[in-house]
Design a protein around this motif. Sequence first.
Motif, PDB file in Angstrom:
ATOM      1  N   CYS A   1     -28.949 -31.404   0.580  1.00  0.00           N
ATOM      2  CA  CYS A   1     -27.564 -31.110   0.745  1.00  0.00           C
ATOM      3  C   CYS A   1     -26.959 -30.591  -0.565  1.00  0.00           C
ATOM      4  O   CYS A   1     -27.478 -31.218  -1.764  1.00  0.00           O
ATOM      5  N   ILE A   2     -26.070 -29.587  -0.521  1.00  0.00           N
ATOM      6  CA  ILE A   2     -25.361 -28.830  -1.886  1.00  0.00           C
ATOM      7  C   ILE A   2     -23.874 -29.380  -1.746  1.00  0.00           C
ATOM      8  O   ILE A   2     -23.080 -28.788  -2.643  1.00  0.00           O
ATOM      9  N   ASN A   3     -23.520 -30.149  -1.090  1.00  0.00           N
ATOM     10  CA  ASN A   3     -22.126 -30.537  -0.963  1.00  0.00           C
ATOM     11  C   ASN A   3     -21.077 -29.078  -0.937  1.00  0.00           C
ATOM     12  O   ASN A   3     -20.126 -29.182  -1.555  1.00  0.00           O
ATOM     13  N   CYS A   4     -21.656 -28.417   0.000  1.00  0.00           N
ATOM     14  CA  CYS A   4     -20.983 -26.942   0.265  1.00  0.00           C
ATOM     15  C   CYS A   4     -19.756 -27.397   1.145  1.00  0.00           C
ATOM     16  O   CYS A   4     -18.786 -26.098   0.960  1.00  0.00           O
ATOM     17  N   MET A   5     -19.490 -28.196   1.995  1.00  0.00           N
ATOM     18  CA  MET A   5     -18.478 -28.335   2.801  1.00  0.00           C
ATOM     19  C   MET A   5     -18.519 -27.481   4.032  1.00  0.00           C
ATOM     20  O   MET A   5     -17.429 -27.586   4.689  1.00  0.00           O
TER      21      MET A   5
ATOM     22  N   ALA B   1     -21.640 -34.617   5.931  1.00  0.00           N
ATOM     23  CA  ALA B   1     -22.518 -34.547   4.652  1.00  0.00           C
ATOM     24  C   ALA B   1     -22.667 -36.144   4.085  1.00  0.00           C
ATOM     25  O   ALA B   1     -23.778 -36.363   3.574  1.00  0.00           O
TER      26      ALA B   1
ATOM     27  N   CYS C   1     -24.837 -25.383   8.631  1.00  0.00           N
ATOM     28  CA  CYS C   1     -25.532 -25.950   7.172  1.00  0.00           C
ATOM     29  C   CYS C   1     -26.657 -24.765   6.809  1.00  0.00           C
ATOM     30  O   CYS C   1     -27.436 -24.464   7.465  1.00  0.00           O
TER      31      CYS C   1
ATOM     32  N   CYS D   1     -20.059 -28.041   6.691  1.00  0.00           N
ATOM     33  CA  CYS D   1     -20.134 -28.975   7.878  1.00  0.00           C
ATOM     34  C   CYS D   1     -18.781 -29.390   8.221  1.00  0.00           C
ATOM     35  O   CYS D   1     -18.527 -29.711   9.309  1.00  0.00           O
TER      36      CYS D   1
HETATM   37  S1  SF4 Z   1     -23.280 -28.108   5.364  1.00  0.00           S
HETATM   38 FE1  SF4 Z   1     -22.862 -30.216   4.928  1.00  0.00          FE
HETATM   39  S2  SF4 Z   1     -24.836 -31.273   4.969  1.00  0.00           S
HETATM   40 FE2  SF4 Z   1     -25.139 -28.923   4.709  1.00  0.00          FE
HETATM   41  S3  SF4 Z   1     -25.588 -28.358   2.256  1.00  0.00           S
HETATM   42 FE3  SF4 Z   1     -23.375 -28.262   2.993  1.00  0.00          FE
HETATM   43  S4  SF4 Z   1     -22.378 -30.332   2.853  1.00  0.00           S
HETATM   44 FE4  SF4 Z   1     -24.527 -30.818   2.880  1.00  0.00          FE
END
Ligand code: SF4
Length: 263
Positions: A165-169, A188, A231, A171
């Motif tokens: 997980c890269i905390n991209c948000m 996440a 994701c 999801c």
């Molecule tokens: S989509 Fe969600 S679970 Fe996937 S990398 Fe981004 S924050 Fe992490």
Amino acid sequence: MTATAITRAAAITRAALAGTVTLEVARYLPGEDERPYFQSYDVPYHADWVVLDALNYLKDEVDSTLSYRWSCRMGVCGSCGAMVNDVPVLTCAAFLRDYLPGPIRIEPLANFPVERDLVIVLDDFMEKLSTIKPWIIRETEQPLDQGEYLQTPAQLDDFKQFSMCINCMLCYAACPVYQNDEEFLGPAVLALAQRYNHDSRDEGNTERNDVAWLDDGVWDCTFVGECSAVCPKGVDPAGAIQQAKLESTLGWYRSFLTPFGRR
Ligand code: SF4
């Protein structure tokens, strides 16, 4: 060649001939603007440009007031997420050619307050993330002279996927439960709880699950699965949550058999 492929090829050719593609970018400055609005820009079309390249062109050459986050340009930092034509994506991995003939609509990630233009406020996620203690918890530390905590490949496999997980948000932007229930911990956070719970070096399951196994945790998820579909790192937060639900259920049964034992 299929009809769809021919249509796409024609759209790419048209954009290449025109040399430009239109972006419709959401603009908003809370306190100054009454509400968000879209601003249209024509940017040069290059088949190898991603949406982030087009935003950087706008920022450098056209409108320096445009605000958005980015850093690594290679799908690692997780900071450049945005809605592109209503789908949450990393703008560093979204090629202009895949949105032809345009216009390409770019908005801040859904389900978050907006700081400015495409920049979202992450406070809610950061607060929720800290509640599941996303670090290795030990009840006792082994003496340094015994060396590091070793793991087998199988033990690593048990949590590695969740650790990507890269905390991209993305999801959170795709999750209909988070959209309607601001108390939900979200995909996440719950996937990261599993990441540490399944780490053989960790001893913090009980503390973590006191938060993750509640109604606002795994039991709020209705398994729509959009989090896993968007994701970019293959974390599969929906799978992590279903795994935690199963463990929670087994823990509940086990609590009757061994009421003073660990879950
Ligand atoms: S989509 Fe969600 S679970 Fe996937 S990398 Fe981004 S924050 Fe992490």
